[in-house]
Write a protein that holds these residues in place. Structure first.
Motif, mmCIF file in Angstrom:
data_model
loop_
_atom_site.group_PDB
_atom_site.id
_atom_site.type_symbol
_atom_site.label_atom_id
_atom_site.label_comp_id
_atom_site.label_asym_id
_atom_site.label_seq_id
_atom_site.Cartn_x
_atom_site.Cartn_y
_atom_site.Cartn_z
ATOM 1 N N ALA A 89 3.574 3.160 -12.486
ATOM 2 C CA ALA A 89 3.529 1.705 -12.320
ATOM 3 C C ALA A 89 3.244 1.305 -10.879
ATOM 4 O O ALA A 89 2.644 0.251 -10.630
ATOM 5 C CB ALA A 89 4.850 1.089 -12.783
ATOM 6 N N LEU A 90 3.647 2.151 -9.928
ATOM 7 C CA LEU A 90 3.399 1.831 -8.519
ATOM 8 C C LEU A 90 1.908 1.726 -8.224
ATOM 9 O O LEU A 90 1.497 1.010 -7.311
ATOM 10 C CB LEU A 90 4.042 2.898 -7.623
ATOM 11 C CG LEU A 90 5.574 2.895 -7.553
ATOM 12 C CD1 LEU A 90 6.061 4.086 -6.739
ATOM 13 C CD2 LEU A 90 6.086 1.592 -6.949
ATOM 14 N N LEU A 149 0.824 -1.203 0.000
ATOM 15 C CA LEU A 149 0.000 0.000 0.000
ATOM 16 C C LEU A 149 0.862 1.258 0.000
ATOM 17 O O LEU A 149 0.570 2.229 -0.712
ATOM 18 C CB LEU A 149 -0.915 0.009 1.223
ATOM 19 C CG LEU A 149 -2.295 -0.625 1.101
ATOM 20 C CD1 LEU A 149 -3.035 -0.511 2.426
ATOM 21 C CD2 LEU A 149 -3.097 0.014 -0.001
ATOM 22 N N VAL A 150 1.905 1.257 0.821
ATOM 23 C CA VAL A 150 2.793 2.418 0.880
ATOM 24 C C VAL A 150 3.363 2.705 -0.511
ATOM 25 O O VAL A 150 3.346 3.848 -0.989
ATOM 26 C CB VAL A 150 3.938 2.192 1.884
ATOM 27 C CG1 VAL A 150 4.961 3.320 1.794
ATOM 28 C CG2 VAL A 150 3.386 2.100 3.301
ATOM 29 N N ALA A 151 3.858 1.656 -1.178
ATOM 30 C CA ALA A 151 4.442 1.837 -2.512
ATOM 31 C C ALA A 151 3.392 2.348 -3.491
ATOM 32 O O ALA A 151 3.667 3.213 -4.331
ATOM 33 C CB ALA A 151 5.031 0.520 -3.005
ATOM 34 N N ILE A 166 -2.424 -5.908 -8.174
ATOM 35 C CA ILE A 166 -1.604 -7.116 -8.333
ATOM 36 C C ILE A 166 -1.514 -7.870 -7.020
ATOM 37 O O ILE A 166 -1.691 -9.092 -6.953
ATOM 38 C CB ILE A 166 -0.210 -6.743 -8.860
ATOM 39 C CG1 ILE A 166 -0.294 -6.220 -10.294
ATOM 40 C CG2 ILE A 166 0.728 -7.952 -8.801
ATOM 41 C CD1 ILE A 166 1.010 -5.672 -10.823
ATOM 42 N N SER A 167 -1.236 -7.124 -5.939
ATOM 43 C CA SER A 167 -1.142 -7.755 -4.613
ATOM 44 C C SER A 167 -2.479 -8.355 -4.209
ATOM 45 O O SER A 167 -2.540 -9.463 -3.652
ATOM 46 C CB SER A 167 -0.706 -6.705 -3.588
ATOM 47 O OG SER A 167 -0.788 -7.204 -2.278
ATOM 48 N N PHE A 168 -3.578 -7.658 -4.503
ATOM 49 C CA PHE A 168 -4.910 -8.158 -4.164
ATOM 50 C C PHE A 168 -5.180 -9.480 -4.862
ATOM 51 O O PHE A 168 -5.705 -10.428 -4.264
ATOM 52 C CB PHE A 168 -5.953 -7.115 -4.559
ATOM 53 C CG PHE A 168 -7.370 -7.589 -4.418
ATOM 54 C CD1 PHE A 168 -7.954 -7.701 -3.174
ATOM 55 C CD2 PHE A 168 -8.120 -7.917 -5.535
ATOM 56 C CE1 PHE A 168 -9.266 -8.134 -3.042
ATOM 57 C CE2 PHE A 168 -9.425 -8.349 -5.411
ATOM 58 C CZ PHE A 168 -9.997 -8.454 -4.164
ATOM 59 N N THR A 169 -4.817 -9.569 -6.124
ATOM 60 C CA THR A 169 -5.039 -10.801 -6.883
ATOM 61 C C THR A 169 -4.233 -11.949 -6.300
ATOM 62 O O THR A 169 -4.733 -13.077 -6.151
ATOM 63 C CB THR A 169 -4.658 -10.585 -8.358
ATOM 64 O OG1 THR A 169 -5.417 -9.503 -8.887
ATOM 65 C CG2 THR A 169 -4.939 -11.845 -9.175
ATOM 66 N N ILE A 170 -2.979 -11.672 -5.953
ATOM 67 C CA ILE A 170 -2.132 -12.716 -5.363
ATOM 68 C C ILE A 170 -2.703 -13.204 -4.039
ATOM 69 O O ILE A 170 -2.782 -14.411 -3.775
ATOM 70 C CB ILE A 170 -0.696 -12.192 -5.177
ATOM 71 C CG1 ILE A 170 -0.043 -11.937 -6.541
ATOM 72 C CG2 ILE A 170 0.143 -13.183 -4.367
ATOM 73 C CD1 ILE A 170 1.304 -11.252 -6.457
ATOM 74 N N GLY A 177 3.003 7.310 2.589
ATOM 75 C CA GLY A 177 3.408 7.040 1.217
ATOM 76 C C GLY A 177 2.978 8.150 0.272
ATOM 77 O O GLY A 177 3.713 8.518 -0.657
ATOM 78 N N THR A 178 1.785 8.719 0.508
ATOM 79 C CA THR A 178 1.302 9.824 -0.323
ATOM 80 C C THR A 178 2.239 11.020 -0.224
ATOM 81 O O THR A 178 2.631 11.615 -1.243
ATOM 82 C CB THR A 178 -0.118 10.238 0.111
ATOM 83 O OG1 THR A 178 -1.003 9.118 -0.024
ATOM 84 C CG2 THR A 178 -0.632 11.392 -0.729
ATOM 85 N N ALA A 179 2.588 11.401 1.009
ATOM 86 C CA ALA A 179 3.491 12.540 1.204
ATOM 87 C C ALA A 179 4.869 12.256 0.615
ATOM 88 O O ALA A 179 5.488 13.119 -0.022
ATOM 89 C CB ALA A 179 3.601 12.859 2.695
ATOM 90 N N PHE A 180 5.356 11.044 0.810
ATOM 91 C CA PHE A 180 6.668 10.654 0.287
ATOM 92 C C PHE A 180 6.698 10.786 -1.229
ATOM 93 O O PHE A 180 7.639 11.345 -1.809
ATOM 94 C CB PHE A 180 6.957 9.214 0.712
ATOM 95 C CG PHE A 180 8.350 8.751 0.410
ATOM 96 C CD1 PHE A 180 9.413 9.133 1.197
ATOM 97 C CD2 PHE A 180 8.590 7.916 -0.671
ATOM 98 C CE1 PHE A 180 10.705 8.700 0.913
ATOM 99 C CE2 PHE A 180 9.863 7.474 -0.966
ATOM 100 C CZ PHE A 180 10.928 7.872 -0.161
ATOM 101 N N GLY A 181 5.674 10.275 -1.894
ATOM 102 C CA GLY A 181 5.633 10.341 -3.346
ATOM 103 C C GLY A 181 5.483 11.761 -3.854
ATOM 104 O O GLY A 181 6.056 12.117 -4.895
#
Length: 247
Positions: free
Chosen positions: A179-180, A34-36, A186-190, A161-165
């Motif tokens: 792409a992030l 989520l952070v990414a 993708i993670s949800f599907t896995i 993560g929002t502030a970082f980005g």
């Protein structure tokens, strides 16, 4: 991913302790994904000139990345605020089946409306999967506050993560930041595949994937909603009646 931790303590814990345990539970692989993802969202805010304060509030109060992208994109494109509000609300409809399915694990032995509303607010894709994975291992008395701690931890990580980005957009290559945003689906599907156990689970995943191309560009951005509800409903009826007739 690490195995599910044993969360039942030898003695009853206070609500505060369960809340803190939930926050610790957010420090897992899905939380860092989520952070990414929100790093990419922060980059989007910077690129369209959206204020970082408003972006952080969108993470706190909307807490659903597709709806947040609709909000930022709509305002950036000059759409009227009522139209943007309707689009955001329609995007949130897709989360209703998730809320209904996981809410029994968040009510506790003495349900309280305010607590249920807070827990329902936190339900998004990642929170839904993690709640189904972790909450069955929490004693019923601790489930509501553990869920609130889990959701709070994920929200705070996403805001960071929002502030970082936002502030590192000039450092991150544009395609990489975009792409992030794909990491969460993708993670949800896995995680969905990982948690599938019964044949009906696999059937629902397969039917949902098959319906997805047919639901693309559905009005109101409800393609994921129709694919998920349609695939799950078909799988339910096939498992309930089709398998019974075959037997």
């Amino acid at each position: 991913m690490s195995p599910v931790p044993e969360l039942a303590p030898p003695a009853q814990l206070s609500a505060t302790r369960w809340f803190l345990r939930g926050m610790v539970g957010s420090l897992a692989v899905p939380g860092f994904v989520l952070v990414a993802t929100f790093v990419g969202f922060g980059g989007l805010l910077h690129d369209v000139g959206f204020p970082i304060g408003a972006g952080l509030l969108s993470t706190l109060f909307i807490w659903a990345l597709p709806a947040q992208v609709i909000l930022v994109g709509g305002i950036g494109a000059g759409a009227s605020l009522p139209a943007v509000a309707v689009a955001v609300c329609l995007s949130g409809v897709r989360l209703l089946p998730m809320v209904v399915s996981v809410m029994p694990l968040m009510r506790g032995p003495k349900p309280r409306l305010w607590r249920e509303l807070v827990c329902a607010h936190f339900i998004a894709m990642t929170m839904w999967v993690e709640a189904l994975r972790l909450l069955p291992h929490v004693p019923k008395v601790g489930q509501p506050t553990y869920a609130m701690g889990l959701g709070t931890g994920m929200t705070l990580m996403s805001m960071a993560g929002t502030a970082f980005g936002f502030y590192l957009t000039d450092v991150l290559p544009g395609p990489f930041a975009v792409a992030l945003l794909l990491l969460t689906p993708i993670s949800f599907t896995i995680l969905l595949v990982r948690n599938a156990k019964a044949p009906v689970d696999w059937l629902a995943i397969g039917l949902g994937a098959a319906i997805s191309p047919l639901a693309v560009n559905s009005p109101g951005g409800l393609d994921l909603f129709w694919a998920g509800v349609g695939g799950g409903t078909l799988a339910f009826f096939i498992a309930r009646y089709g398998f019974r007739k075959a037997a």
